[in-house]
Design an enzyme around this catalytic site. Structure first.
Site, PDB file in Angstrom:
ATOM      1  N   CYS A   1      16.515  81.006  27.264  1.00 46.08           N
ATOM      2  CA  CYS A   1      17.094  81.984  26.341  1.00 46.08           C
ATOM      3  C   CYS A   1      17.034  81.394  24.937  1.00 46.08           C
ATOM      4  O   CYS A   1      16.587  80.263  24.753  1.00 46.08           O
ATOM      5  CB  CYS A   1      18.533  82.329  26.720  1.00 46.08           C
ATOM      6  SG  CYS A   1      19.091  83.858  25.909  1.00 46.08           S
TER       7      CYS A   1
ATOM      8  N   SER B   1      32.467  79.733  31.424  1.00 46.99           N
ATOM      9  CA  SER B   1      33.361  78.874  30.640  1.00 46.99           C
ATOM     10  C   SER B   1      34.792  79.421  30.565  1.00 46.99           C
ATOM     11  O   SER B   1      35.755  78.671  30.650  1.00 46.99           O
ATOM     12  CB  SER B   1      32.793  78.702  29.236  1.00 46.99           C
ATOM     13  OG  SER B   1      32.593  79.958  28.610  1.00 46.99           O
TER      14      SER B   1
ATOM     15  N   LYS C   1      23.998  90.204  34.582  1.00 46.98           N
ATOM     16  CA  LYS C   1      24.821  89.474  33.620  1.00 46.98           C
ATOM     17  C   LYS C   1      25.544  90.478  32.729  1.00 46.98           C
ATOM     18  O   LYS C   1      24.916  91.354  32.128  1.00 46.98           O
ATOM     19  CB  LYS C   1      23.930  88.557  32.778  1.00 46.98           C
ATOM     20  CG  LYS C   1      24.689  87.752  31.738  1.00 46.98           C
ATOM     21  CD  LYS C   1      23.746  86.799  31.006  1.00 46.98           C
ATOM     22  CE  LYS C   1      24.461  86.028  29.928  1.00 46.98           C
ATOM     23  NZ  LYS C   1      23.551  85.148  29.180  1.00 46.98           N
TER      24      LYS C   1
ATOM     25  N   ARG D   1      30.377  79.453  23.795  1.00 51.17           N
ATOM     26  CA  ARG D   1      29.796  79.525  22.440  1.00 51.17           C
ATOM     27  C   ARG D   1      30.121  78.271  21.667  1.00 51.17           C
ATOM     28  O   ARG D   1      29.294  77.764  20.920  1.00 51.17           O
ATOM     29  CB  ARG D   1      30.312  80.772  21.725  1.00 51.17           C
ATOM     30  CG  ARG D   1      29.904  81.988  22.525  1.00 51.17           C
ATOM     31  CD  ARG D   1      29.544  83.203  21.741  1.00 51.17           C
ATOM     32  NE  ARG D   1      29.087  84.188  22.716  1.00 51.17           N
ATOM     33  CZ  ARG D   1      29.642  85.369  22.936  1.00 51.17           C
ATOM     34  NH1 ARG D   1      30.651  85.757  22.185  1.00 51.17           N
ATOM     35  NH2 ARG D   1      29.176  86.171  23.852  1.00 51.17           N
TER      36      ARG D   1
ATOM     37  N   LYS E   1      26.850  87.010  36.831  1.00 51.07           N
ATOM     38  CA  LYS E   1      27.573  86.259  35.810  1.00 51.07           C
ATOM     39  C   LYS E   1      28.359  87.227  34.932  1.00 51.07           C
ATOM     40  O   LYS E   1      27.765  88.206  34.475  1.00 51.07           O
ATOM     41  CB  LYS E   1      26.574  85.483  34.957  1.00 51.07           C
ATOM     42  CG  LYS E   1      27.217  84.663  33.834  1.00 51.07           C
ATOM     43  CD  LYS E   1      26.170  83.963  32.987  1.00 51.07           C
ATOM     44  CE  LYS E   1      26.868  83.162  31.893  1.00 51.07           C
ATOM     45  NZ  LYS E   1      25.968  82.498  30.979  1.00 51.07           N
TER      46      LYS E   1
ATOM     47  N   CYS F   1      20.172  86.556  21.609  1.00 43.45           N
ATOM     48  CA  CYS F   1      19.293  86.044  22.664  1.00 43.45           C
ATOM     49  C   CYS F   1      17.839  86.446  22.456  1.00 43.45           C
ATOM     50  O   CYS F   1      17.075  86.555  23.411  1.00 43.45           O
ATOM     51  CB  CYS F   1      19.793  86.533  24.015  1.00 43.45           C
ATOM     52  SG  CYS F   1      21.473  85.986  24.373  1.00 43.45           S
TER      53      CYS F   1
HETATM   54 ZN    ZN Z   1      21.240  83.910  25.419  1.00 44.70          ZN
END
Ligand code: ZN
Length: 324
Positions: free
Chosen positions: A120, A274, A196, A206, A248, A130
């Site tokens: 990505c 995360s 996703k 991030r 995800k 992305c």
């Molecule tokens: Zn990405």
């Protein structure tokens, strides 16, 4: 006195009997450990939103591979944190760019481990999206496909074991498959982040990946309200040649994992992201929950829902948690 006709408690009498009757088992082989690798970093940097997780210097991240191996983990996924960000994320496919260098180094240091590369651009673009931006601010799907193909070939040349595209571009698996096959890497599998969602649970990532995002990713990632659309995303990736699929985030989307299990014969991964990690860590730090119990419960839940493997920042802790 009332006598129950069926006493399910009989099979829970002892630890050994409970072990015997367990339907779902968690094994270290099921786990993939994500590692963040930053260019031009002198020493490892703690990530405040993810206690216990660090950004590792490119020069010395092999230590983290050793730590994972010592914890019984055989598979890692590498995320590069570029210091050479530009509008297209070209550090991701440059001949000797970050992706190439970290994959080659990991493979050289740990040839016995499965080295996966996140494919990505969000850690490589200066706008944090992305892919390549249109003038109107939207990510340009088909221009991004060309770059995903280039990044994939670069990762293959570096010796990657598994390509893991996470961009959620339409047609990304087909574009990557065609490019890497043409470059002589028909044997390299694609584990697609196929379902996703545009989730609020990616916040700590991030920070971990040095992404400064302008706007959001709602034009390319799936709407959290749409299970059918997310399942269709996975079906399309399968039809394009994905070798394994992924959902995800994980815990908020167990229904999608379960439905995907019924839809496909391919292996399925779940990404405990995360934010899921942070929620458990901070709740445990506050004394509200027991970390070990909740981590094992969450990881078991992914498997119970139908996942074959789990990407988790807790991977290194599980060996101890299982008493191995
Ligand atoms: Zn990405």
């Amino acid at each position: 006195m009332i006598q129950p006709t069926r006493r399910l408690r009989r099979l829970r009498n002892t630890p050994a009997l409970r072990d015997l009757m367990r339907e779902t088992r968690l094994h270290l082989d099921d786990l993939i450990y994500p590692i963040f690798i930053e260019e031009e970093l002198d020493k490892k940097m703690p990530i405040a939103a993810m206690p216990g997780v660090d950004r590792h210097p490119e020069a010395s991240f092999e230590r983290e591979l050793d730590a994972a191996r010592a914890a019984g983990i055989k598979s890692v996924i590498l995320f590069g944190v570029s210091r050479h960000k530009d509008p297209t994320g070209s550090d991701a496919w440059a001949e000797k760019g970050l992706v190439y260098r970290m994959v080659a180094k990991a493979k050289k240091h740990a040839p016995d481990m499965t080295i996966m590369a996140d494919i990505c651009f969000c850690e490589y673009t200066d706008h944090g999206h992305c892919g390549v931006l249109h003038e109107d601010g939207h990510v340009h799907n088909d221009l991004t496909l060309e770059n995903l193909a280039k990044q994939s070939v670069t990762a293959c040349r570096a010796g990657v074991d598994v390509l893991a595209p996470s961009a959620m571009m339409d047609g990304m698996v087909a574009a990557m498959r065609e490019a890497v096959d043409a470059a002589g890497f028909a044997h390299v599998p694609i584990l697609s982040y196929s379902s996703k969602f545009a989730s609020g649970l990616y916040g700590p990532f991030r920070e971990a990946s040095g992404v400064r995002l302008n706007g959001d990713r709602k034009t390319y990632q799936a709407d959290p309200a749409n299970a059918r659309a997310a399942l269709l995303e996975s079906a399309l990736d399968e039809a394009e040649g994905a070798d394994a699929l992924m959902v995800k985030p994980g815990l908020f989307y167990l229904d999608v994992i379960q439905r995907l299990r019924a839809q496909t014969l391919l292996p399925i991964g779940a990404y405990q992201v995360s934010g899921e990690y942070a929620m458990i860590k901070f709740a445990a730090k506050a004394g509200a929950i027991d970390e070990k119990t909740v981590v094992l419960e969450a990881l078991t839940a992914f498997k119970r829902a139908g996942a074959d493997f789990v990407l988790t920042y807790f991977a290194k802790d599980v060996k101890g948690y299982l008493g191995l």
